[in-house]
Scaffold this motif. Sequence first.
Motif, PDB file in Angstrom:
ATOM      1  N   SER A 233       0.806  -1.226   0.000  1.00  0.00           N
ATOM      2  CA  SER A 233       0.000   0.000   0.000  1.00  0.00           C
ATOM      3  C   SER A 233       0.837   1.274   0.000  1.00  0.00           C
ATOM      4  O   SER A 233       0.415   2.283  -0.583  1.00  0.00           O
ATOM      5  N   TYR A 234       2.017   1.241   0.638  1.00  0.00           N
ATOM      6  CA  TYR A 234       2.733   2.499   0.856  1.00  0.00           C
ATOM      7  C   TYR A 234       4.194   2.502   0.417  1.00  0.00           C
ATOM      8  O   TYR A 234       4.800   3.561   0.316  1.00  0.00           O
ATOM      9  N   SER A 235       4.773   1.331   0.157  1.00  0.00           N
ATOM     10  CA  SER A 235       6.185   1.309  -0.218  1.00  0.00           C
ATOM     11  C   SER A 235       6.375   1.727  -1.673  1.00  0.00           C
ATOM     12  O   SER A 235       5.586   1.365  -2.548  1.00  0.00           O
ATOM     13  N   ARG A 236       7.452   2.468  -1.936  1.00  0.00           N
ATOM     14  CA  ARG A 236       7.797   2.871  -3.310  1.00  0.00           C
ATOM     15  C   ARG A 236       8.917   1.988  -3.878  1.00  0.00           C
ATOM     16  O   ARG A 236       9.407   2.254  -4.968  1.00  0.00           O
ATOM     17  N   ASN A 237       9.301   0.972  -3.114  1.00  0.00           N
ATOM     18  CA  ASN A 237      10.358   0.060  -3.542  1.00  0.00           C
ATOM     19  C   ASN A 237       9.753  -1.006  -4.456  1.00  0.00           C
ATOM     20  O   ASN A 237       9.101  -1.942  -3.996  1.00  0.00           O
ATOM     21  N   ARG A 238       9.948  -0.891  -5.752  1.00  0.00           N
ATOM     22  CA  ARG A 238       9.305  -1.788  -6.719  1.00  0.00           C
ATOM     23  C   ARG A 238       9.745  -3.241  -6.571  1.00  0.00           C
ATOM     24  O   ARG A 238       8.903  -4.146  -6.636  1.00  0.00           O
ATOM     25  N   PRO A 239      11.036  -3.519  -6.406  1.00  0.00           N
ATOM     26  CA  PRO A 239      11.439  -4.936  -6.214  1.00  0.00           C
ATOM     27  C   PRO A 239      10.806  -5.547  -4.969  1.00  0.00           C
ATOM     28  O   PRO A 239      10.399  -6.721  -4.994  1.00  0.00           O
ATOM     29  N   LEU A 240      10.700  -4.765  -3.910  1.00  0.00           N
ATOM     30  CA  LEU A 240      10.091  -5.271  -2.685  1.00  0.00           C
ATOM     31  C   LEU A 240       8.604  -5.527  -2.893  1.00  0.00           C
ATOM     32  O   LEU A 240       8.062  -6.560  -2.466  1.00  0.00           O
TER      33      LEU A 240
ATOM     34  N   ALA B 164      -0.350  12.302   9.068  1.00  0.00           N
ATOM     35  CA  ALA B 164       0.701  11.501   9.704  1.00  0.00           C
ATOM     36  C   ALA B 164       2.057  11.802   9.083  1.00  0.00           C
ATOM     37  O   ALA B 164       3.070  11.890   9.800  1.00  0.00           O
ATOM     38  N   GLU B 165       2.098  11.965   7.768  1.00  0.00           N
ATOM     39  CA  GLU B 165       3.352  12.291   7.098  1.00  0.00           C
ATOM     40  C   GLU B 165       3.850  13.671   7.505  1.00  0.00           C
ATOM     41  O   GLU B 165       5.050  13.893   7.669  1.00  0.00           O
ATOM     42  N   THR B 166       2.916  14.609   7.678  1.00  0.00           N
ATOM     43  CA  THR B 166       3.281  15.957   8.105  1.00  0.00           C
ATOM     44  C   THR B 166       3.909  15.944   9.490  1.00  0.00           C
ATOM     45  O   THR B 166       4.841  16.711   9.782  1.00  0.00           O
ATOM     46  N   LEU B 167       3.411  15.052  10.351  1.00  0.00           N
ATOM     47  CA  LEU B 167       3.949  14.934  11.706  1.00  0.00           C
ATOM     48  C   LEU B 167       5.295  14.201  11.739  1.00  0.00           C
ATOM     49  O   LEU B 167       5.906  14.066  12.794  1.00  0.00           O
ATOM     50  N   GLY B 168       5.725  13.724  10.594  1.00  0.00           N
ATOM     51  CA  GLY B 168       7.025  13.069  10.512  1.00  0.00           C
ATOM     52  C   GLY B 168       7.016  11.608  10.939  1.00  0.00           C
ATOM     53  O   GLY B 168       8.064  11.044  11.276  1.00  0.00           O
ATOM     54  N   MET B 169       5.839  10.976  10.916  1.00  0.00           N
ATOM     55  CA  MET B 169       5.754   9.570  11.318  1.00  0.00           C
ATOM     56  C   MET B 169       6.404   8.672  10.269  1.00  0.00           C
ATOM     57  O   MET B 169       6.317   8.939   9.071  1.00  0.00           O
ATOM     58  N   SER B 170       7.049   7.625  10.749  1.00  0.00           N
ATOM     59  CA  SER B 170       7.593   6.617   9.845  1.00  0.00           C
ATOM     60  C   SER B 170       6.438   5.744   9.355  1.00  0.00           C
ATOM     61  O   SER B 170       5.315   5.833   9.865  1.00  0.00           O
ATOM     62  N   VAL B 171       6.722   4.880   8.381  1.00  0.00           N
ATOM     63  CA  VAL B 171       5.675   3.987   7.876  1.00  0.00           C
ATOM     64  C   VAL B 171       5.174   3.076   8.996  1.00  0.00           C
ATOM     65  O   VAL B 171       3.968   2.828   9.131  1.00  0.00           O
ATOM     66  N   ALA B 172       6.093   2.587   9.829  1.00  0.00           N
ATOM     67  CA  ALA B 172       5.704   1.713  10.933  1.00  0.00           C
ATOM     68  C   ALA B 172       4.821   2.448  11.935  1.00  0.00           C
ATOM     69  O   ALA B 172       3.805   1.917  12.403  1.00  0.00           O
ATOM     70  N   GLN B 173       5.180   3.675  12.281  1.00  0.00           N
ATOM     71  CA  GLN B 173       4.380   4.466  13.226  1.00  0.00           C
ATOM     72  C   GLN B 173       3.020   4.801  12.639  1.00  0.00           C
ATOM     73  O   GLN B 173       1.999   4.734  13.335  1.00  0.00           O
ATOM     74  N   MET B 174       2.997   5.150  11.362  1.00  0.00           N
ATOM     75  CA  MET B 174       1.736   5.488  10.709  1.00  0.00           C
ATOM     76  C   MET B 174       0.808   4.264  10.678  1.00  0.00           C
ATOM     77  O   MET B 174      -0.395   4.386  10.902  1.00  0.00           O
ATOM     78  N   THR B 175       1.402   3.087  10.420  1.00  0.00           N
ATOM     79  CA  THR B 175       0.605   1.864  10.394  1.00  0.00           C
ATOM     80  C   THR B 175       0.009   1.572  11.760  1.00  0.00           C
ATOM     81  O   THR B 175      -1.179   1.238  11.882  1.00  0.00           O
ATOM     82  N   TRP B 176       0.824   1.707  12.809  1.00  0.00           N
ATOM     83  CA  TRP B 176       0.395   1.331  14.157  1.00  0.00           C
ATOM     84  C   TRP B 176      -0.597   2.327  14.759  1.00  0.00           C
ATOM     85  O   TRP B 176      -1.588   1.942  15.381  1.00  0.00           O
TER      86      TRP B 176
END
Length: 225
Positions: free
Chosen positions: A47-54, A125-137
Amino acid sequence: MAYTLQWGQVVGFTGYLIGGAWLALQIAFLAFVGGVTIATVNATVLSYSRNRPLRAAVSSYVAFFMNTPVLVQIFFLFFALPEMGVFLSSYQAVLLGLTLNVSGYLTETLRAGFQSVRRSEIEAAETLGMSVAQMTWYVILPHVIRVLYPPLTNQYILLTMTTSIASIFGLEELTGRTYNVSAETFRSFEVFSLSAVLYVVLTFVASAVLWLIGRHLFRVKARFV
């Protein structure tokens, strides 16, 4: 020749069968918890990663486990891996197989839930500087659990029923113990009827617990069979 029911020969094995039901419930619980954990990571990547191989690797993982039978997957873990020097017990192979299988289906379920989160919440959440893990949780999961709790509980009930395949690998869960009692008493009709009743009870108990958890912890309504 008329078949005469003789329940007295099998009633004494009720406790033994209940022990098998408890093992089935244990396997289902552990597989579901593991599956949800893997699926949460997978859904986050998709849903949120921009890493295409992953993303491609996760998509391949999901496609594989959703499009091959769970029985074949467990056969591979139990019979094929030893040829490569990896030995798993029946319990480990069944638990791992069910975990990996259900994680594929749960990934798509959670992914749909992730996509239901409003974009404004993600941007905040992105504005607050949350990481993907923090945003998910802190942002995504609280929303998703309310939306997806009913289908997740249904998946858990189905997983509980699927544990019956463990008997093929020598595990004495409910179905495995039913075979044992049937072989000892030669009263197949009575034994399998009793086993079916225990599966119904198991389903009702699991549904009741999930209904209570959903209502009191997440304020959602789960299906109560």
